[in-house]
Design a protein around this motif. Structure first.
Motif, PDB file in Angstrom:
ATOM      1  N   UNK A  51     -30.451  11.985 -54.794  1.00 18.15           N
ATOM      2  CA  UNK A  51     -29.537  12.345 -53.716  1.00 18.15           C
ATOM      3  C   UNK A  51     -28.103  12.442 -54.239  1.00 18.15           C
ATOM      4  N   UNK A  52     -27.309  13.151 -53.464  1.00 14.97           N
ATOM      5  CA  UNK A  52     -25.896  13.315 -53.768  1.00 14.97           C
ATOM      6  C   UNK A  52     -25.095  12.241 -53.046  1.00 14.97           C
ATOM      7  N   UNK A  53     -24.120  11.659 -53.748  1.00 16.49           N
ATOM      8  CA  UNK A  53     -23.133  10.794 -53.117  1.00 16.49           C
ATOM      9  C   UNK A  53     -21.846  11.610 -52.993  1.00 16.49           C
ATOM     10  N   UNK A  54     -21.504  11.982 -51.757  1.00 19.15           N
ATOM     11  CA  UNK A  54     -20.276  12.733 -51.486  1.00 19.15           C
ATOM     12  C   UNK A  54     -19.184  11.751 -51.105  1.00 19.15           C
TER      13      UNK A  54
ATOM     14  N   UNK B  87     -24.446   9.788 -48.223  1.00 19.42           N
ATOM     15  CA  UNK B  87     -25.651  10.143 -48.972  1.00 19.42           C
ATOM     16  C   UNK B  87     -26.176  11.452 -48.413  1.00 19.42           C
ATOM     17  N   UNK B  88     -26.394  12.421 -49.290  1.00 18.91           N
ATOM     18  CA  UNK B  88     -26.836  13.750 -48.872  1.00 18.91           C
ATOM     19  C   UNK B  88     -28.152  14.058 -49.574  1.00 18.91           C
ATOM     20  N   UNK B  89     -29.170  14.463 -48.795  1.00 18.28           N
ATOM     21  CA  UNK B  89     -30.474  14.724 -49.408  1.00 18.28           C
ATOM     22  C   UNK B  89     -30.532  16.129 -50.000  1.00 18.28           C
ATOM     23  N   UNK B  90     -31.685  16.483 -50.545  1.00 21.40           N
ATOM     24  CA  UNK B  90     -31.832  17.757 -51.251  1.00 21.40           C
ATOM     25  C   UNK B  90     -31.658  18.962 -50.334  1.00 21.40           C
ATOM     26  N   UNK B  91     -31.862  18.777 -49.031  1.00 19.94           N
ATOM     27  CA  UNK B  91     -31.693  19.875 -48.074  1.00 19.94           C
ATOM     28  C   UNK B  91     -30.253  19.980 -47.567  1.00 19.94           C
TER      29      UNK B  91
ATOM     30  N   UNK C  95     -27.641  11.731 -44.688  1.00 22.11           N
ATOM     31  CA  UNK C  95     -28.597  10.731 -44.191  1.00 22.11           C
ATOM     32  C   UNK C  95     -27.934   9.382 -43.910  1.00 22.11           C
ATOM     33  N   UNK C  96     -26.824   9.104 -44.561  1.00 32.00           N
ATOM     34  CA  UNK C  96     -26.064   7.890 -44.291  1.00 32.00           C
ATOM     35  C   UNK C  96     -24.588   8.170 -44.580  1.00 32.00           C
ATOM     36  N   UNK C  97     -23.727   7.455 -43.871  1.00 30.81           N
ATOM     37  CA  UNK C  97     -22.294   7.586 -44.115  1.00 30.81           C
ATOM     38  C   UNK C  97     -21.628   6.235 -43.911  1.00 30.81           C
ATOM     39  N   UNK C  98     -20.625   5.965 -44.741  1.00 32.46           N
ATOM     40  CA  UNK C  98     -19.858   4.716 -44.645  1.00 32.46           C
ATOM     41  C   UNK C  98     -18.400   5.017 -44.953  1.00 32.46           C
ATOM     42  N   UNK C  99     -17.518   4.100 -44.520  1.00 29.82           N
ATOM     43  CA  UNK C  99     -16.099   4.269 -44.845  1.00 29.82           C
ATOM     44  C   UNK C  99     -15.473   2.923 -45.148  1.00 29.82           C
TER      45      UNK C  99
ATOM     46  N   UNK D 256     -18.001  19.047 -48.890  1.00 26.82           N
ATOM     47  CA  UNK D 256     -18.232  18.489 -50.230  1.00 26.82           C
ATOM     48  C   UNK D 256     -19.675  18.737 -50.658  1.00 26.82           C
ATOM     49  N   UNK D 257     -20.623  18.546 -49.733  1.00 26.39           N
ATOM     50  CA  UNK D 257     -22.033  18.800 -50.050  1.00 26.39           C
ATOM     51  C   UNK D 257     -22.262  20.264 -50.400  1.00 26.39           C
ATOM     52  N   UNK D 258     -21.572  21.173 -49.695  1.00 25.82           N
ATOM     53  CA  UNK D 258     -21.705  22.599 -49.995  1.00 25.82           C
ATOM     54  C   UNK D 258     -21.123  22.946 -51.358  1.00 25.82           C
TER      55      UNK D 258
END
Length: 261
Positions: free
Chosen positions: A1-4, A16-20, A24-28, A250-252
């Motif tokens: 997974x990607x950590x953005x 956390x960004x999955x392959x699609x 799937x999760x976000x924190x600050x 960022x994911x894009x």
């Protein structure tokens, strides 16, 4: 997974960004340029564990940063704890991939660039992107995805802090709409609430109207940031609200890295 990672002036947001490309999760966590990679790692490890993930699931890290002093420790976090070199938004291989049609393109904040990328993926035609953060920004994104300029206003929280710090008799108040729709308050707190809330609504309405008149084409208004729903609640200002606009951008960036963008 990607950590953005969205490294902003007030908060650092992690997703956390999955392959699609789904978040799937976000924190600050509050932005602190002195926070070390080790401190980030301890904090993230606990959050990952609580959500059923592990560090080993992260195979790439992408950072969009407007706080240069905090960037080194985030890069060290990626290298030391995720065993990858962080990719930095705006630098190869995750260059913006959009035209920045302004006089000083290198001075454009990373958050505004990735917001433009995400907005282009969400809506055809011209867009106005309004971001509520430390500053309130208004940006024009062309139908082809080009960043065409914008404006910067003081953020709502900064305005409240300025009132509290500069005026000895004014209390610190929460950011919330005043009761009712009257703009004539009968006590100090309600007058402050009216000034901040309806004052910003008037500013937003006015800026949108002026930008639409200048663009002179059909345009969609996209808002992001934690205060967007608060202003939309009592004033129909936006066509859509996208809380994760920056993280999606960022994911894009990462998803399009092999397409020469």
């Amino acid at each position: 997974m990607l950590l953005a990672i969205d490294n902003g002036n007030t908060n650092v947001k992690f997703a956390l960004v999955d392959a699609e490309g789904t978040i799937v999760q976000r924190w600050r966590i509050a932005t602190d340029a002195k926070r070390t990679a080790d401190e980030y790692a301890v904090w993230l490890d606990r959050l990952l564990e609580m959500e059923g993930h592990s560090r080993s699931a992260v195979t790439a890290v992408v950072i969009a940063s407007v706080v240069p002093r905090a960037l080194h420790n985030l890069q060290e976090l990626a290298q030391k704890y995720f065993k990858v070199d962080a990719l930095i938004g705006g630098r190869a291989p995750v260059e913006w991939g959009i035209a920045l049609k302004v006089d000083e393109p290198k001075a454009l904040g990373a958050d505004r660039a990735v917001n433009a990328i995400a907005a282009q993926a969400l809506e055809p035609g011209d867009k106005i992107v309004i971001s509520f953060g430390t500053a309130t920004t208004f940006d024009h994104i062309g139908a082809d995805g080009a960043y065409l300029g914008g404006s910067i206003a003081t953020g709502v929280s900064l305005s409240l802090d300025a009132l509290y710090n500069a005026a000895a008799m004014l209390p610190r108040i929460a950011i919330e709409p005043p009761p009712g729709t009257s703009v004539i308050g009968r006590d100090t707190v309600s007058q402050m609430q009216i000034g901040i809330y309806w004052g910003y609504v008037s500013m937003i309405e006015g800026m949108i109207a002026r930008m639409k008149a200048e663009i002179a084409r059909p345009v969609k208004v996209i808002a992001t940031g934690g205060l967007a729903p608060l202003f939309q609640r009592h004033a129909d200002l936006f066509d859509r609200i996208e809380p994760d606009l920056t993280l999606k951008g960022i994911a894009l960036l990462y998803a399009n890295r092999d397409q020469g963008s």
